[in-house]
Design an enzyme around this catalytic site. Sequence first.
Site, PDB file in Angstrom:
ATOM      1  N   LYS A 138       3.547   9.003  -2.755  1.00 31.40           N
ATOM      2  CA  LYS A 138       3.541   9.049  -1.115  1.00 31.40           C
ATOM      3  C   LYS A 138       4.346   8.303  -0.577  1.00 31.40           C
ATOM      4  O   LYS A 138       4.761   7.150  -1.267  1.00 31.40           O
ATOM      5  CB  LYS A 138       2.217   9.024  -0.499  1.00 31.40           C
ATOM      6  CG  LYS A 138       1.588   7.731  -0.925  1.00 31.40           C
ATOM      7  CD  LYS A 138       0.073   7.561  -0.308  1.00 31.40           C
ATOM      8  CE  LYS A 138      -0.292   6.102  -0.385  1.00 31.40           C
ATOM      9  NZ  LYS A 138       0.106   5.332   0.306  1.00 31.40           N
ATOM     10  N   GLY A 170      -4.812   0.152   6.255  1.00 27.01           N
ATOM     11  CA  GLY A 170      -3.751   1.127   6.205  1.00 27.01           C
ATOM     12  C   GLY A 170      -3.901   2.279   5.468  1.00 27.01           C
ATOM     13  O   GLY A 170      -4.421   3.198   6.230  1.00 27.01           O
ATOM     14  N   CYS A 171      -3.521   2.461   4.346  1.00 29.91           N
ATOM     15  CA  CYS A 171      -3.544   3.731   3.890  1.00 29.91           C
ATOM     16  C   CYS A 171      -4.973   4.208   3.445  1.00 29.91           C
ATOM     17  O   CYS A 171      -4.958   5.445   3.566  1.00 29.91           O
ATOM     18  CB  CYS A 171      -2.865   3.509   2.364  1.00 29.91           C
ATOM     19  SG  CYS A 171      -1.044   3.007   2.453  1.00 29.91           S
ATOM     20  N   VAL A 172      -6.020   3.276   3.233  1.00 32.10           N
ATOM     21  CA  VAL A 172      -7.256   3.829   2.872  1.00 32.10           C
ATOM     22  C   VAL A 172      -7.898   4.345   4.519  1.00 32.10           C
ATOM     23  O   VAL A 172      -8.383   5.488   4.429  1.00 32.10           O
ATOM     24  CB  VAL A 172      -8.286   2.915   2.599  1.00 32.10           C
ATOM     25  CG1 VAL A 172      -9.570   3.267   2.775  1.00 32.10           C
ATOM     26  CG2 VAL A 172      -7.961   1.999   1.182  1.00 32.10           C
ATOM     27  N   THR A 175      -5.834   7.475   5.235  1.00 31.98           N
ATOM     28  CA  THR A 175      -6.263   8.626   4.252  1.00 31.98           C
ATOM     29  C   THR A 175      -7.843   9.238   4.610  1.00 31.98           C
ATOM     30  O   THR A 175      -8.084  10.483   4.880  1.00 31.98           O
ATOM     31  CB  THR A 175      -6.244   8.473   2.883  1.00 31.98           C
ATOM     32  OG1 THR A 175      -4.865   7.940   2.592  1.00 31.98           O
ATOM     33  CG2 THR A 175      -6.594   9.464   2.090  1.00 31.98           C
TER      34      THR A 175
END
Length: 238
Positions: A138, A170-172, A175
């Site tokens: 990603k 951020g990404c957690v 998502t």
Amino acid sequence: MSTAAPPWEGIIPREEIELYREIGLGATLPGGGLAGLLVIDVQYRSVGHRPAPIREAIREYPTSCGEYGWRAVPHIRAVLEAFREAGMPVVFAHVAPKKSYDGGRWADKAPAVMGIPARGYDFVEEVAPRDNEILLPKQHASAFFGTPLASYLVNLGVSTLFVTGTTTSGCVRATAVDASSFGFRVIVPQECVFDRSQVSHAVNLFDMNSKYADVVPVEEALARLDRLAGLARPAERS
């Protein structure tokens, strides 16, 4: 069942927690369906090649969460092994190496991410993928953005998504929000996610638990997985 305190205890004011409860935020999601596990960005760039305090870890990789990441690794491994034993799907979303043409906003806002050497993108050995598990490169925060993740999960029949990895804020979080928007039930085992900022980690877990996911101790997450694995197992013929 574990009595581990939520990470936001002592950080989010008691009156705000009570306000959210009064509003009705933070209800437990209904269970059911096949579970899938998402492991996000657990690469050496995120933790360093050995456990170290974060001030030391960032000398190796400015993107490292250091000791906070290494504390999470054994818990991620426990959940990963449980999914493998249950024969349920596992997806490894990972940061793709940044190239010069990936600059733009990343280069302006977080230039440190542009200079990570190739070995920093290797998966942490303790929780590295196996040959039959899905690898999902990603370029952005959400593992859903610009990737076929939603299609993979739908094709596999996944309805409950366990989210682990980094960073919590951020990404957690990105998502988890997207997963909820796509209609997946989201479970975040609280010991399986990490961030360089412990305040940001706690606040974002509180917010995710209030609106988008069930944030639970890993012991409870494993108990839920056991129930889902039992429901998903075909009935034996008498």
